[in-house]
Design an enzyme around this catalytic site. Structure first.
Site, PDB file in Angstrom:
ATOM      1  N   ASP A  89       0.829  -1.206   0.000  1.00  0.00           N
ATOM      2  CA  ASP A  89       0.000   0.000   0.000  1.00  0.00           C
ATOM      3  C   ASP A  89       0.862   1.254   0.000  1.00  0.00           C
ATOM      4  O   ASP A  89       0.689   2.151  -0.823  1.00  0.00           O
ATOM      5  CB  ASP A  89      -0.973   0.020   1.196  1.00  0.00           C
ATOM      6  CG  ASP A  89      -0.312  -0.230   2.546  1.00  0.00           C
ATOM      7  OD1 ASP A  89       0.922  -0.461   2.605  1.00  0.00           O
ATOM      8  OD2 ASP A  89      -1.023  -0.202   3.571  1.00  0.00           O
ATOM      9  N   ASP A  98       6.760   4.009   3.566  1.00  0.00           N
ATOM     10  CA  ASP A  98       6.894   5.163   4.451  1.00  0.00           C
ATOM     11  C   ASP A  98       8.379   5.267   4.836  1.00  0.00           C
ATOM     12  O   ASP A  98       9.180   5.768   4.051  1.00  0.00           O
ATOM     13  CB  ASP A  98       5.961   4.903   5.644  1.00  0.00           C
ATOM     14  CG  ASP A  98       5.797   6.096   6.575  1.00  0.00           C
ATOM     15  OD1 ASP A  98       5.804   7.227   6.096  1.00  0.00           O
ATOM     16  OD2 ASP A  98       5.651   5.875   7.791  1.00  0.00           O
ATOM     17  N   PHE A 145      -0.496  11.749   7.204  1.00  0.00           N
ATOM     18  CA  PHE A 145      -1.057  10.429   7.465  1.00  0.00           C
ATOM     19  C   PHE A 145      -2.359  10.280   6.679  1.00  0.00           C
ATOM     20  O   PHE A 145      -3.275  11.081   6.821  1.00  0.00           O
ATOM     21  CB  PHE A 145      -1.316  10.227   8.959  1.00  0.00           C
ATOM     22  CG  PHE A 145      -1.588   8.788   9.298  1.00  0.00           C
ATOM     23  CD1 PHE A 145      -0.540   7.912   9.552  1.00  0.00           C
ATOM     24  CD2 PHE A 145      -2.891   8.302   9.332  1.00  0.00           C
ATOM     25  CE1 PHE A 145      -0.790   6.571   9.838  1.00  0.00           C
ATOM     26  CE2 PHE A 145      -3.147   6.964   9.614  1.00  0.00           C
ATOM     27  CZ  PHE A 145      -2.099   6.108   9.874  1.00  0.00           C
ATOM     28  N   VAL A 146      -2.413   9.256   5.861  1.00  0.00           N
ATOM     29  CA  VAL A 146      -3.578   9.071   4.987  1.00  0.00           C
ATOM     30  C   VAL A 146      -4.355   7.811   5.354  1.00  0.00           C
ATOM     31  O   VAL A 146      -3.802   6.859   5.911  1.00  0.00           O
ATOM     32  CB  VAL A 146      -3.154   9.013   3.499  1.00  0.00           C
ATOM     33  CG1 VAL A 146      -2.681  10.378   3.024  1.00  0.00           C
ATOM     34  CG2 VAL A 146      -2.076   7.950   3.258  1.00  0.00           C
TER      35      VAL A 146
HETATM   36  P1  IMP Z   1       7.351   1.640   6.860  1.00  0.00           P
HETATM   37  O1  IMP Z   1       8.084   0.438   7.373  1.00  0.00           O
HETATM   38  O2  IMP Z   1       7.592   2.854   7.729  1.00  0.00           O
HETATM   39  O3  IMP Z   1       7.605   1.930   5.415  1.00  0.00           O
HETATM   40  O4  IMP Z   1       5.846   1.312   7.110  1.00  0.00           O
HETATM   41  C1  IMP Z   1       4.949   1.133   6.137  1.00  0.00           C
HETATM   42  C2  IMP Z   1       3.636   0.694   6.759  1.00  0.00           C
HETATM   43  O5  IMP Z   1       3.171   1.654   7.726  1.00  0.00           O
HETATM   44  C3  IMP Z   1       2.612   0.639   5.686  1.00  0.00           C
HETATM   45  O6  IMP Z   1       2.562  -0.639   5.108  1.00  0.00           O
HETATM   46  C4  IMP Z   1       1.357   1.018   6.406  1.00  0.00           C
HETATM   47  O7  IMP Z   1       0.759  -0.124   6.961  1.00  0.00           O
HETATM   48  C5  IMP Z   1       1.810   1.935   7.520  1.00  0.00           C
HETATM   49  N1  IMP Z   1       1.651   3.358   7.145  1.00  0.00           N
HETATM   50  C6  IMP Z   1       2.628   4.233   6.818  1.00  0.00           C
HETATM   51  N2  IMP Z   1       2.141   5.441   6.522  1.00  0.00           N
HETATM   52  C7  IMP Z   1       0.799   5.344   6.644  1.00  0.00           C
HETATM   53  C8  IMP Z   1      -0.289   6.265   6.447  1.00  0.00           C
HETATM   54  O8  IMP Z   1      -0.139   7.448   6.081  1.00  0.00           O
HETATM   55  N3  IMP Z   1      -1.538   5.769   6.674  1.00  0.00           N
HETATM   56  C9  IMP Z   1      -1.771   4.486   7.066  1.00  0.00           C
HETATM   57  N4  IMP Z   1      -0.793   3.585   7.246  1.00  0.00           N
HETATM   58  C10 IMP Z   1       0.485   4.005   7.041  1.00  0.00           C
HETATM   59 MG    MG Z   2       1.427  -2.200   5.255  1.00  0.00          MG
END
Ligand code: IMP
Ligand code: MG
Length: 188
Positions: A109, A112, A161-162
């Protein structure tokens, strides 16, 4: 196209990406993917792996535009200690079967910090797949702490945050057909 999903528009500060924009972009991504995989010589279908739970909607919509044989599976992973690269690790709650020799299209999805994806890619890489490519609907480059190569990217977004289209806040809003930003009071 008229959506029949609950849309909770009254909870949004603003809509960031409309349903129509998402669906149009998915067709563009699928066009690229179809081109890239068209000459693939492979006995077994390409394995599309969706990352639960956030990518369930995107995976379902994307695969319906692919014109080559695929099989579909899902991984459910939770990340712990995601605030630093060195301690970030991932716990697999639901794994895929044998991926040896398989061409993998991983569907996520949002990228981040990139930490979860870094760990998933490393883990899958140890299992001798024929190839791994990553397709992500959203990317927040301002939040990245580790580089991630995204082969197919839907939208680059700023650091907000979305919710919606699979993404949740406290388990809610996953069923929205669009991606939006909640009113500030709802995040507290
Ligand atoms: P990362 O390891 O920080 O890249 O985390 C990614 C995960 O955090 C995604 O797969 C989402 O489940 C969650 N996440 C990151 N940003 C958002 C957001 O803006 N809205 C909702 N979930 C998010
Ligand atoms: Mg995820």
């Amino acid at each position: 196209m008229i959506s029949r999903s609950p849309n909770f528009i009254e909870d949004m500060d603003h809509i960031m990406i409309t349903e129509e924009q998402i669906q149009n972009r998915i067709v563009e991504l699928a066009d690229k993917i179809n081109l890239d995989y068209q000459d693939l010589n492979t006995e077994k279908p390409v394995l599309v792996i969706g990352m639960l739970t956030g990518a369930f909607t995107f995976t379902a919509d994307l695969v319906r535009h692919l014109n080559f044989h695929i099989s579909v599976d899902f991984i459910s992973a939770s990340s712990y200690g995601a605030s630093t690269v060195s301690t970030g690790s991932v716990v697999i709650k639901k794994d895929v079967g044998d991926i040896t020799g398989r061409h993998i299209l991983l569907v996520e999805d949002i990228i981040d910090s990139g930490i979860s994806m870094k760990h998933i890619l490393a883990l899958l890489g140890t299992r001798n797949p024929a190839s791994i490519r990553l397709c992500a609907l959203l990317s927040k480059p301002d939040r990245r702490v580790t580089p991630i190569k995204i082969d197919y990217l839907g939208f680059t977004i700023k650091d907000e945050f979305v919710v919606g289209y699979g993404l949740d806040f406290a388990g809610r809003y996953r069923a929205l057909p669009y991606i939006g930003v909640l009113k500030p009071e709802l995040y507290n």
